[in-house]
Structure formats: C-alpha cells, structure tokens
Motif scaffolding. Structure first.
Motif, PDB file in Angstrom:
ATOM      1  N   LEU A 155       0.845  -1.195   0.000  1.00 45.53           N
ATOM      2  CA  LEU A 155       0.000   0.000   0.000  1.00 45.53           C
ATOM      3  C   LEU A 155       0.880   1.244   0.000  1.00 45.53           C
ATOM      4  N   LEU A 156       0.616   2.161  -0.936  1.00 46.73           N
ATOM      5  CA  LEU A 156       1.268   3.467  -0.953  1.00 46.73           C
ATOM      6  C   LEU A 156       0.227   4.517  -0.611  1.00 46.73           C
ATOM      7  N   ASP A 157       0.465   5.248   0.478  1.00 47.91           N
ATOM      8  CA  ASP A 157      -0.438   6.328   0.853  1.00 47.91           C
ATOM      9  C   ASP A 157       0.019   7.606   0.169  1.00 47.91           C
ATOM     10  N   CYS A 158      -0.704   8.006  -0.852  1.00 51.79           N
ATOM     11  CA  CYS A 158      -0.424   9.232  -1.604  1.00 51.79           C
ATOM     12  C   CYS A 158      -1.607  10.187  -1.461  1.00 51.79           C
ATOM     13  N   SER A 159      -2.217  10.184  -0.284  1.00 51.45           N
ATOM     14  CA  SER A 159      -3.477  10.913  -0.058  1.00 51.45           C
ATOM     15  C   SER A 159      -3.288  12.388   0.206  1.00 51.45           C
ATOM     16  N   GLY A 160      -2.064  12.908   0.073  1.00 55.44           N
ATOM     17  CA  GLY A 160      -1.838  14.332   0.259  1.00 55.44           C
ATOM     18  C   GLY A 160      -2.067  14.770   1.694  1.00 55.44           C
ATOM     19  N   GLN A 161      -2.586  15.996   1.858  1.00 53.70           N
ATOM     20  CA  GLN A 161      -2.767  16.531   3.205  1.00 53.70           C
ATOM     21  C   GLN A 161      -3.885  15.836   3.974  1.00 53.70           C
ATOM     22  N   ASN A 162      -4.606  14.926   3.339  1.00 49.81           N
ATOM     23  CA  ASN A 162      -5.548  14.096   4.104  1.00 49.81           C
ATOM     24  C   ASN A 162      -4.816  13.116   5.009  1.00 49.81           C
ATOM     25  N   THR A 163      -3.561  12.820   4.673  1.00 44.41           N
ATOM     26  CA  THR A 163      -2.687  11.945   5.478  1.00 44.41           C
ATOM     27  C   THR A 163      -3.456  10.735   6.039  1.00 44.41           C
ATOM     28  N   PHE A 164      -3.972   9.921   5.131  1.00 47.46           N
ATOM     29  CA  PHE A 164      -4.870   8.834   5.512  1.00 47.46           C
ATOM     30  C   PHE A 164      -4.252   7.905   6.560  1.00 47.46           C
ATOM     31  N   LEU A 165      -3.071   7.365   6.272  1.00 45.37           N
ATOM     32  CA  LEU A 165      -2.470   6.411   7.209  1.00 45.37           C
ATOM     33  C   LEU A 165      -1.977   7.098   8.479  1.00 45.37           C
ATOM     34  N   ALA A 166      -1.479   8.311   8.367  1.00 43.09           N
ATOM     35  CA  ALA A 166      -1.022   9.019   9.560  1.00 43.09           C
ATOM     36  C   ALA A 166      -2.181   9.261  10.524  1.00 43.09           C
ATOM     37  N   ARG A 167      -3.355   9.563   9.993  1.00 41.70           N
ATOM     38  CA  ARG A 167      -4.529   9.698  10.864  1.00 41.70           C
ATOM     39  C   ARG A 167      -4.922   8.349  11.450  1.00 41.70           C
ATOM     40  N   HIS A 168      -4.755   7.288  10.671  1.00 42.79           N
ATOM     41  CA  HIS A 168      -5.040   5.936  11.164  1.00 42.79           C
ATOM     42  C   HIS A 168      -4.116   5.574  12.324  1.00 42.79           C
ATOM     43  N   PHE A 169      -2.827   5.922  12.201  1.00 47.46           N
ATOM     44  CA  PHE A 169      -1.845   5.597  13.231  1.00 47.46           C
ATOM     45  C   PHE A 169      -1.716   6.671  14.313  1.00 47.46           C
ATOM     46  N   GLY A 170      -2.239   7.880  14.046  1.00 43.72           N
ATOM     47  CA  GLY A 170      -2.078   8.985  14.982  1.00 43.72           C
ATOM     48  C   GLY A 170      -0.676   9.535  15.006  1.00 43.72           C
TER      49      GLY A 170
END
Length: 440
Positions: A155-170
């Motif tokens: 999985l590559l998170d390229c979601s920009g400022q939505n930071t999908f995985l970073a929000r998932h991990f906190g």
C-alpha cells in the motif's frame, strides 16, 4: 463485495505523487490500482515547478505530454521586500547551473499525470473513497472503500494533506514553530504586471514580517497571487478570511505596484498551511508518499517536486521488493533516509528564511565561496537523493554568516517591513467592492 483481483500495489490518491508511482509500477509490469476520491480535473494550488522537476518529467518521457498543459517558461525567481527592493536570480547561477522549468495550471497538469498512469496500464478509479485499513502486513494489505474491499500486496499512501495512514496511526505531528503555522489566501488574476523578456515567467516572492506573497504567472494571461500569513497575524487583520488577500495587497507597495491594473475575484480562497511530518514514513506493508509523509511551507514551491520524486522512490523500492531484489526492511530504511535527507534541507532553509538576517544576506545577491549559488541550487531542487558535499559545506557557511550577521553587519542593513504598520493604498482596484475590502 471484495474485489477478487489481488493487486501488487494499492495507491490511495491520484495526485502527482500517486500518479507518478502508479505509472512506474505499471511500466514495470505490476498491477497497480489508484483509488482517488475526487474526479479529475480538480483545482489545486501550487503552480510552480522546480528545475529538477522539469528534468524529471523529461526522464519519465513526459516532455511532450506536459506541452498540453497551460504553462509559462520559468528561468529564475524574483525576491523582494514589501517596500519594493527586489532581486532576480537566474537558475543558470546555481551550482551547477540548473535548467529552465515551468509554471503550470495544476488541474490539467494533475489530469495529465493521472492519464499517463492510466495509459501505462494502472487501474485508475476516480470517485472512490477509502474508508479504513483492514490489513497492513508485508505482502498482504486490504482496504475498505465505498465501492467494496480491495486487496493487494503493498500500500502506498499518496493521499496528500488528508494523510490517511497518519490519521489511522495517529502519527501526524504539526510543527510547533509558529513561523511554520500559516494560512494561505489566494486567487487568480488577469493583467498583473510582469517583468520584461526572459524574466516574464519568474515567480515573485515578496517578504514581510507577517508572512509573504507569491505572484506566479501560470499562463500568458493569468497570475496566481497569494498571501501566506502567520495564523495569529491573519486573525489580527480585522477582515474576513476571504478578504485578507485584498487587505494585504493594498498595504504592500511591491505587490500593489504590479496589480494596479489587475482584474480578478473580489474574494480569495483560504487553506491552512501548517507544516507537519508523519514519521515513520514506512512500515509493515506500506510507504507514505509526498504530502502524506510530510508537508513543508510552500515558500520555495517544493510540493510537486517532492511528491513526484518520493513517488518514484517509493515505486522503485516496492518494485525491488516485488522482484525479490531487496528485503522489505532494507527498502523501508532506504526510503526513510531518502525522505529525511530531501525534506530536511528544505525545512532548515525555510526556518532560516523567516529570520531577517537571512533575508538581508540573501537579498544582497552575492557572498563568499559561491554561497548564494548553493542556496539557489537548493531552490532549483538539486537535493536528490541527498545534498551533494559541494552544496552542504556552502550551506553551512551561509548559515554561519546568517548567525554572525545578527550581531555584525556583514551586508547593508535593511528595514523590516510590516503590513500591519502600513496604510492602504488609495489607487483604483479591479472593483469597487474589492477596493472597499482593501481599505478596511
């Protein structure tokens, strides 16, 4: 219902980072699916490319494709203090000399990149929103979308400022530096005065105590104009956020002079520009790419370049893993080192830029041992995969001079320029309502 196809790579987001990675993965023969929640084309700010980015487009074989995008040639950059003192730097003065590049309109540019990923064989799905991560392990990942479950190997998170995985991990951490907590106010205008000749496409960066302006020619007719302010200072203007750009233009001679005959909207768009990092940038089954990994103050127009370069690096690391040419742990370490090395040099330059001593030295236009050429090389994006030694020691010397200049006058002193301390200009502006906003 789950997608029965097992993809090699799932990419969240189809912006420049995701499109670049998907294109390279597909060209290498791997099954890549791009999940983009917003149908393209869609508006996006950030219209100026670094010379290294233009070189990369050529390396990707996209030189002809980019000609279809509204653009203007860019051979250098202009900096000014708010009171009008300005200086132009040519990328030919970089160390080594850098090529020309482009200012572009992002909506068609991003559309072009995503189309190229599709032409390469990537499965591009627009209007699909990723809801949650279901599984995230090396070689086995799955996500839930509003169109069903999708499974893959990486999985590559390229979601920009939505930071999908970073929000998932906190793990998203906003910078505590107040100078990196900004709000951008921007719009597009016609009839903005430009420099003559080859310098007509140079972006103009105007510096003041509360932040900075950009003026970027994006095609022969239109200019992108924005004011990035400290979040606290923006609130002190006393005008609605949608009127801050006009408020600032009226109080900045260097910008107002260029926009006396400009026509454009009466209000501006607004976005938060809070710098952040999302360490670690890679983990079991995944890599964070572009703004999904880190976001920098856009003062030096690094966003698209960092995103596309990170997209290529992440794709190359995953390709090596899938071909069993590299262990996943080593690939992650190499990728994290790449992101740290390339974003780190820009973070340091940006922090120094907000100090008045840096501005005094930089606007002097010259210095010992080609230090200005080294700074210009960074502004051209010549930092990949890491800053060369010939630039690193010169940057160190420049920052030493910045510290010394705070106590000893190494260059002529310049007055600080504050928007808050200025009276609004009274000359006619594009519309009566816009003039009222500037005088508020």
């Amino acid at each position: 219902m789950a997608d029965s196809t097992l993809f090699d790579v799932i990419l969240i987001g189809g912006g420049p980072a995701g499109a670049t990675a998907a294109m390279l993965l597909a060209r290498a023969g791997f099954r890549a699916v791009v999940l983009e929640k917003t149908p393209f084309p869609r508006f996006h700010i950030g219209e100026s490319l670094l010379p290294r980015n233009f070189t990369m487009l050529k390396e990707l074989g996209l030189e002809e494709a980019v000609k279809s995008v509204p653009s203007t040639p860019k051979y250098g950059v202009e900096f000014a203090m708010g009171d009008g003192h300005n200086i132009c730097f040519s990328f030919q003065s970089a160390l080594p000399p850098a090529s020309e590049t482009l200012n572009i309109e992002r909506a068609p540019f991003d559309r072009m990149l995503l189309d190229q990923a599709r032409l390469a064989g990537a499965d591009v799905r627009e209007g699909v929103t990723v809801k949650e991560v279901l599984k995230l392990e090396d070689g086995d990942v799955a996500v839930a979308t509003d169109a069903g479950e999708i499974r893959g190997r990486w999985l590559l998170d390229c979601s920009g400022q939505n930071t999908f995985l970073a929000r998932h991990f906190g793990t998203r951490k906003t910078s505590a530096d107040r100078h990196l907590q900004k709000v951008a106010h921007f719009a597009h205008f016609h009839n903005v005065k430009r420099l003559p000749g080859i310098d007509a496409g140079n972006p103009l960066i105007v510096m003041c105590e509360e932040g900075w302006f950009w003026l970027i020619p994006i095609d022969p007719e239109r200019m992108s104009v924005g004011l990035v302010m400290d979040a606290a200072a923006a609130k002190q203007t006393g005008v609605p956020a949608s009127r801050v750009l006009q408020w600032g233009i009226a109080r900045c001679p260097a910008v107002h002079e260029r926009m006396v005959h400009a026509t454009g909207p009466e209000t501006n768009q607004v976005i938060a520009n809070f710098s952040y990092t999302c360490r670690p940038y890679a983990g079991p089954g995944h890599f964070l790419v572009g703004d999904a990994a880190a976001f920098l103050d856009p003062i030096f127009s690094t966003g698209v370049t960092l995103g596309m370069m990170a997209g290529r690096e992440a794709a190359n690391q995953v390709i090596a893993i899938l071909k069993e040419a590299k262990a996943s742990d080593r690939a992650r370490r190499d990728y994290v080192r790449f992101i740290d090395n390339t974003t780190g040099v820009f973070f340091k330059l940006i922090r120094n830029y907000y100090g008045h001593s840096f501005r005094e030295l930089f606007l002097n236009g010259t210095g010992p041992m080609q230090v200005h050429s080294a700074v210009l090389s960074v502004l051209a994006g010549q930092v990949f995969p890491r800053v060369p030694w010939a630039l690193r020691w010169r940057l160190w010397l420049f920052y030493l001079c910045v510290r010394l200049n705070r106590t000893f006058s190494l260059v002529p002193r310049r007055q600080k320029f504050s928007l808050m301390a200025q009276q609004p200009a009274q000359s006619q502006r594009p519309s009566a309502e816009g003039a009222k906003a500037m005088s508020a």
